[in-house]
Design a protein around this motif. Sequence first.
Motif, mmCIF file in Angstrom:
data_model
loop_
_atom_site.group_PDB
_atom_site.id
_atom_site.type_symbol
_atom_site.label_atom_id
_atom_site.label_comp_id
_atom_site.label_asym_id
_atom_site.label_seq_id
_atom_site.Cartn_x
_atom_site.Cartn_y
_atom_site.Cartn_z
ATOM 1 N N ARG A 1 0.863 -1.183 0.000
ATOM 2 C CA ARG A 1 0.000 0.000 0.000
ATOM 3 C C ARG A 1 0.897 1.230 0.000
ATOM 4 O O ARG A 1 1.626 1.469 0.970
ATOM 5 C CB ARG A 1 -0.889 -0.045 1.248
ATOM 6 C CG ARG A 1 -1.536 1.275 1.617
ATOM 7 C CD ARG A 1 -2.564 1.709 0.608
ATOM 8 N NE ARG A 1 -3.161 2.987 1.030
ATOM 9 C CZ ARG A 1 -3.941 3.741 0.297
ATOM 10 N NH1 ARG A 1 -4.275 3.380 -0.879
ATOM 11 N NH2 ARG A 1 -4.421 4.870 0.721
ATOM 12 N N GLU B 1 -6.425 4.618 -4.802
ATOM 13 C CA GLU B 1 -7.569 4.421 -3.891
ATOM 14 C C GLU B 1 -8.469 3.291 -4.410
ATOM 15 O O GLU B 1 -9.045 2.547 -3.630
ATOM 16 C CB GLU B 1 -8.403 5.718 -3.760
ATOM 17 C CG GLU B 1 -7.663 6.897 -3.134
ATOM 18 C CD GLU B 1 -6.999 6.577 -1.801
ATOM 19 O OE1 GLU B 1 -7.585 5.837 -1.001
ATOM 20 O OE2 GLU B 1 -5.866 7.062 -1.573
ATOM 21 N N TYR C 1 -5.807 -0.321 -4.337
ATOM 22 C CA TYR C 1 -5.175 -0.805 -3.103
ATOM 23 C C TYR C 1 -6.081 -0.587 -1.894
ATOM 24 O O TYR C 1 -6.760 0.430 -1.803
ATOM 25 C CB TYR C 1 -3.824 -0.095 -2.883
ATOM 26 C CG TYR C 1 -2.849 -0.426 -3.969
ATOM 27 C CD1 TYR C 1 -2.126 -1.624 -3.938
ATOM 28 C CD2 TYR C 1 -2.658 0.426 -5.061
ATOM 29 C CE1 TYR C 1 -1.252 -1.955 -4.970
ATOM 30 C CE2 TYR C 1 -1.782 0.105 -6.079
ATOM 31 C CZ TYR C 1 -1.075 -1.091 -6.033
ATOM 32 O OH TYR C 1 -0.222 -1.432 -7.040
ATOM 33 N N PRO C 2 -6.076 -1.544 -0.977
ATOM 34 C CA PRO C 2 -6.913 -1.386 0.214
ATOM 35 C C PRO C 2 -6.425 -0.217 1.064
ATOM 36 O O PRO C 2 -5.286 0.216 0.942
ATOM 37 C CB PRO C 2 -6.708 -2.706 0.965
ATOM 38 C CG PRO C 2 -5.377 -3.207 0.491
ATOM 39 C CD PRO C 2 -5.239 -2.756 -0.918
ATOM 40 N N GLU C 3 -7.285 0.285 1.924
ATOM 41 C CA GLU C 3 -6.876 1.314 2.890
ATOM 42 C C GLU C 3 -5.704 0.786 3.705
ATOM 43 O O GLU C 3 -5.613 -0.422 3.948
ATOM 44 C CB GLU C 3 -8.038 1.606 3.853
ATOM 45 C CG GLU C 3 -9.013 2.654 3.363
ATOM 46 C CD GLU C 3 -8.359 4.024 3.209
ATOM 47 O OE1 GLU C 3 -7.953 4.607 4.224
ATOM 48 O OE2 GLU C 3 -8.234 4.490 2.063
ATOM 49 N N ASP D 1 -3.949 -0.501 6.678
ATOM 50 C CA ASP D 1 -4.427 -1.101 7.925
ATOM 51 C C ASP D 1 -3.216 -1.414 8.804
ATOM 52 O O ASP D 1 -2.430 -2.299 8.501
ATOM 53 C CB ASP D 1 -5.212 -2.384 7.590
ATOM 54 C CG ASP D 1 -5.754 -3.079 8.828
ATOM 55 O OD1 ASP D 1 -5.193 -2.864 9.930
ATOM 56 O OD2 ASP D 1 -6.725 -3.846 8.701
ATOM 57 N N LYS E 1 -2.710 -5.007 10.038
ATOM 58 C CA LYS E 1 -2.204 -5.954 9.011
ATOM 59 C C LYS E 1 -0.699 -5.766 8.814
ATOM 60 O O LYS E 1 0.042 -6.716 8.581
ATOM 61 C CB LYS E 1 -2.932 -5.732 7.691
ATOM 62 C CG LYS E 1 -4.310 -6.373 7.662
ATOM 63 C CD LYS E 1 -4.649 -6.790 6.227
ATOM 64 C CE LYS E 1 -5.861 -7.679 6.167
ATOM 65 N NZ LYS E 1 -7.101 -6.930 5.971
ATOM 66 N N LEU F 1 0.981 -6.766 5.335
ATOM 67 C CA LEU F 1 0.842 -5.615 4.438
ATOM 68 C C LEU F 1 2.083 -4.730 4.571
ATOM 69 O O LEU F 1 2.496 -4.408 5.682
ATOM 70 C CB LEU F 1 -0.403 -4.809 4.837
ATOM 71 C CG LEU F 1 -0.653 -3.515 4.058
ATOM 72 C CD1 LEU F 1 -1.135 -3.830 2.650
ATOM 73 C CD2 LEU F 1 -1.688 -2.640 4.763
#
Length: 528
Positions: free
Chosen positions: A165, A232, A235-237, A239, A242, A248
């Motif tokens: 991310r 946005e 990719y996931p927010e 976290d 994680k 992540l």
Amino acid sequence: MSTLKEEIERRRTFAIISHPDAGKTTLTEKLLLFGGAIHIAGAVKSNKIKKTATSDWMEIEKQRGISVATSVMGFNYGDYKINILDTPGHQDFAEDTYRTLTAVDSVIIVVDVAKGVEAQTRKLMEVCRMRNTPVIIFVNKLDREGRDPFEILDELEAELHIAVRPLSWPLGIGAKFKGVYNIYEHCLDLFTPDKQKATERVEIDDVNDVRIDEAVGESFATQLRDDLSLIEGVYPEFDESKYKEGKLAPVFFGSALNTFGVKELLDCFVKIAPCPRPIEAVERRVNPEEPAFSGFVFKIHANMDPNHRSCIAFVKVCSGKFERNAPYKQIRTGKSLRFAAPTAFMAQKKSIVDEAYPGDIVGIPDSGNFKIGDTLTQGEDLHYKDLPSFSPEMFMYIENADPMKSKQLEKGIQQLMDEGVAQLFIHQFNGRKIIGTVGQLQFEVIQYRLLHEYGAQCRWEPMSMYKACWVDSDNQQAIEAFKKRKYQFMAIDREGRDVFLADSAYVLTMAQSDFPEIKFHFASEYNK
């Protein structure tokens, strides 16, 4: 007076790892610069500045421009106490790096924007994955021509098997490099090449702010907005939990040489990186907040100070508070030891410390008492596990090239073997000394260090060898029969254990099938 819990929570102990030449040591320098630990960054390969990188202090490192040993540096940054372990990138020294990864709570991986993920980076990531170590990735050298950032992100996910991310995003690359948009803090950092100073920052409320257009021009601003909406969408927010579980990896972009994007990385790192965590010992799980001190030796270094010929054992504090002059039990020998001059590090510079907390690395003067993997406690019998060792893959006979200096050679070999950089075997057939390593470069380093640190000259003689394996058996007669039959291929290691020197894969396979009662081990830990 701060409590043990507060001291633990403000500590961040991490390693910087990468393939050689990705800019790892340069990044370390710049982090030290922000911590006020150094005031001028040495351009590692520049001839104009004779001050080489702070973390590459061994003579051979300065000559070759590579790191051959892990160095430890501690400094304060705001409310945080940071311990950086700068590791060798070269695969011949992977052994040192693997062991270092057992002593850290998180890792920063440096990737060259032009070269992407390289072989050594993949290997080191596997070690991080095995231990669920949280990883942040710094994509370096953005001021040079390189690959598209999205292409790099895809490669990171595919090659390192981890979700990524981006927390910052570059505007342009190479000659057109304008700066980085800091997604984590919502601001724009403008690029001006300068090896010493930090960057110019534009605080903005959101990405549609016209000040971006004014700062970098309309086309770069439009491209940035398009890229960010794509990020946005794809990719996931971010976290944090994680990231802490090692699932992540946040990604930052910048140029370590030009001190660009480094402060952003550091500011985010101290906020999200984990403080020292519980560690598994053989007997039980040890929590850093336990009042009783415990720690383990993950590295031994000879000649930190060439004038005194001293060895230093690097101890990672795992729990409680380490105190100078307090009696601690060395579990392997059962001895009680006190340390009058424990030290904290800034690469080669040392200062005596009175106390240290979980996450800290303490240097203990070693006159031959310690081995890698040794545990120290206040009395409890604990054994910290997972300190990898290796079966050597390259072997040479070591001969004394100067008979007048045989004592110096003996001492030098002894101390360098204690460091764990190589292994020593004595051939039982001809009594000759054999050095086994994981890489060719190790032989050069050993020869160089023997000469420059001990005044001893050695000569290498090649030998054809496939593998060294430790042998034992529950049946004493079987082991005696094996040793008799394989007399010409037997050696002993420094512990006096039997080692079989197989000169080919075929010979090893045959020995394994001919002697079913013999156990063959390929790492020296098997009977600890």
